[in-house]
Design a protein around this motif. Structure first.
Motif, PDB file in Angstrom:
ATOM      1  N   VAL A  16      10.365  35.215   0.432  1.00  0.00           N
ATOM      2  CA  VAL A  16       8.997  35.739   0.314  1.00  0.00           C
ATOM      3  C   VAL A  16       8.039  34.939   1.193  1.00  0.00           C
ATOM      4  O   VAL A  16       7.163  35.489   1.855  1.00  0.00           O
ATOM      5  N   VAL A  19       8.405  36.137   4.770  1.00  0.00           N
ATOM      6  CA  VAL A  19       7.794  37.449   5.000  1.00  0.00           C
ATOM      7  C   VAL A  19       6.273  37.338   4.998  1.00  0.00           C
ATOM      8  O   VAL A  19       5.589  37.942   5.833  1.00  0.00           O
ATOM      9  N   GLU A  20       5.714  36.589   4.071  1.00  0.00           N
ATOM     10  CA  GLU A  20       4.267  36.410   4.014  1.00  0.00           C
ATOM     11  C   GLU A  20       3.752  35.639   5.229  1.00  0.00           C
ATOM     12  O   GLU A  20       2.669  35.933   5.748  1.00  0.00           O
ATOM     13  N   ARG A  66       7.758  45.608   5.570  1.00  0.00           N
ATOM     14  CA  ARG A  66       7.306  44.380   4.894  1.00  0.00           C
ATOM     15  C   ARG A  66       7.154  44.621   3.396  1.00  0.00           C
ATOM     16  O   ARG A  66       7.615  43.822   2.560  1.00  0.00           O
ATOM     17  N   SER A  67       6.519  45.744   3.038  1.00  0.00           N
ATOM     18  CA  SER A  67       6.312  46.045   1.622  1.00  0.00           C
ATOM     19  C   SER A  67       7.636  46.266   0.896  1.00  0.00           C
ATOM     20  O   SER A  67       7.824  45.808  -0.240  1.00  0.00           O
ATOM     21  N   LEU A  70       9.362  42.869   0.327  1.00  0.00           N
ATOM     22  CA  LEU A  70       8.716  42.121  -0.747  1.00  0.00           C
ATOM     23  C   LEU A  70       9.028  42.741  -2.108  1.00  0.00           C
ATOM     24  O   LEU A  70       9.276  42.028  -3.089  1.00  0.00           O
ATOM     25  N   TYR A  71       9.020  44.062  -2.168  1.00  0.00           N
ATOM     26  CA  TYR A  71       9.307  44.768  -3.423  1.00  0.00           C
ATOM     27  C   TYR A  71      10.734  44.465  -3.880  1.00  0.00           C
ATOM     28  O   TYR A  71      10.971  44.143  -5.054  1.00  0.00           O
ATOM     29  N   CYS A  74      11.022  40.642  -4.901  1.00  0.00           N
ATOM     30  CA  CYS A  74      10.351  40.289  -6.150  1.00  0.00           C
ATOM     31  C   CYS A  74      10.972  40.993  -7.355  1.00  0.00           C
ATOM     32  O   CYS A  74      10.785  40.549  -8.496  1.00  0.00           O
TER      33      CYS A  74
END
Length: 362
Positions: A16, A19-20, A66-67, A70-71, A74
């Motif tokens: 994460v 990616v962030e 990206r979303s 992350l999804y 997480c």
């Protein structure tokens, strides 16, 4: 699914962070005021292009990838030994290959054989591999099969696109558009025009408009062969079509991420109009853009015609989805166009006349 181990959780935290960090290194995309004929400007109407081609992987799909990563991270769906698998017509796979490499996972893209060679080369350049099917409708089952065979994870952009992005804010594309319009003559656009591939972008923008109580209306432009418009008009999720020839948009079925309830209007855009407008916009901007941008701009010009006829000044926003470099051997190749049986001349003539008069007639 077993509980997270401390090692798995530590791996997720690092993934994460990577990616962030990529997001922090990438400035927001540009919003260009597009030159239009004098008659349109005199009517007080402006067209803006949100330029998604400047993302690190060159397209709007960078936001989606990206979303999605992350999804999945997480939710605990990805592990250090996961193979990431996606069904894609090209651009999403390019962006997902980038993010898979960023966090150290192998990536497999399942796509139609007709996908542009340039996109295949980019996926492979980012370390991904490609598996090909004959038709767009075959990508789903093949992606699931490969993911199961390899003990991997099928990202399934067509299901998760609408829920992986925070539509309330978090610098999503809608929030970015409104922030960039703040100092413009018409900061609240009359219309935002997009096309749909997964439906995630239209869902994000439409939900944001309602959440912020903006009067802006959302138009979705659908290419020939796509099922979205027919399904939306009939209020059914069962509509089907042969599939789209415009890469990245239009689908042979109504995808789970398409949220018809946030759409104010839809319009069908002929393939010839998409390609002619792609070339016209490329000439206007002095750099090549992709065919879905042509779809968007053709529909946006139609909206502008309606505004002029109603004496309604205001702004219209649409998306420059990706650059045209990926389509040199297809949509920019006259021999390829001829082989597809597509006749551009009527739309070329209409756009030439529009540039002179500000009136679009086909």
């Amino acid at each position: 699914m077993p509980a997270l181990t401390s090692a798995h959780r530590a791996w997720i935290e690092e993934a994460v962070r990577r990616v962030e960090a990529d997001s922090n290194r990438s400035a927001d995309t540009h919003l260009h005021l597009t030159p239009l004929p004098d008659a349109v400007g005199e009517a007080g109407i402006s067209l803006y292009l949100k330029d998604e081609s400047v993302h690190p992987t060159g397209s709007l799909k960078h936001r989606l990838a990206r979303s999605l990563f992350l999804y999945a991270l997480c939710n605990g769906w990805l592990r250090p030994d996961s193979t990431v698998v996606e069904a894609s017509s090209g651009s999403t796979a390019v962006s997902e290959a980038y993010f898979a490499r960023l966090i150290g996972l192998p990536f497999v893209a399942v796509m139609p054989r007709s996908t542009s060679p340039a996109k295949v080369e980019l996926i492979e350049w980012y370390g991904g591999t490609c598996a090909f099917v004959d038709t767009a409708g075959q990508v789903y089952d093949e992606a699931r099969r490969i993911a199961a065979e390899r003990g991997g994870h099928y990202m399934d952009q067509f299901t998760y696109a609408e829920r992986a992005t925070d539509w309330r804010g978090n610098n999503n594309i809608a929030e970015s558009i409104f922030a960039q319009l703040a100092a413009e003559p018409h900061p609240i656009p009359a219309w935002i025009v997009v096309s749909a591939g997964t439906g995630g972008t239209s869902a994000t923008i439409g939900r944001y408009l309602r959440y912020r109580r903006h009067p802006t209306r959302l138009l979705v432009a659908d290419p020939d062969g796509s099922a979205f418009l027919d399904g939306w008009a009939a209020d059914t999720s069962d509509a089907t079509g042969p599939g789209s020839r415009i890469e990245g948009i239009g689908r042979p079925r109504i995808e789970p991420s398409f949220v018809g309830g946030v759409v104010d209007d839809m319009v069908r855009v002929p393939d010839a109009a998409s390609i002619a407008t792609m070339r016209w916009v490329s000439s206007l901007l002095g750099r090549p853009v992709g065919p879905s941008t042509g779809t968007n701009v053709w529909a946006a010009l139609g909206v502008i015609e309606r505004m002029r006829a109603a004496g309604q000044p205001g702004s219209v926003v649409t998306l420059l989805c990706d650059g045209g470099e990926r389509y040199r051997t297809t949509y920019f190749d006259d021999a390829w166009i001829s082989g597809q049986g597509i006749e551009l001349a009527p739309f070329d003539a209409a756009l030439t006349a529009y540039a002179e008069s500000g009136t679009l007639v086909v």
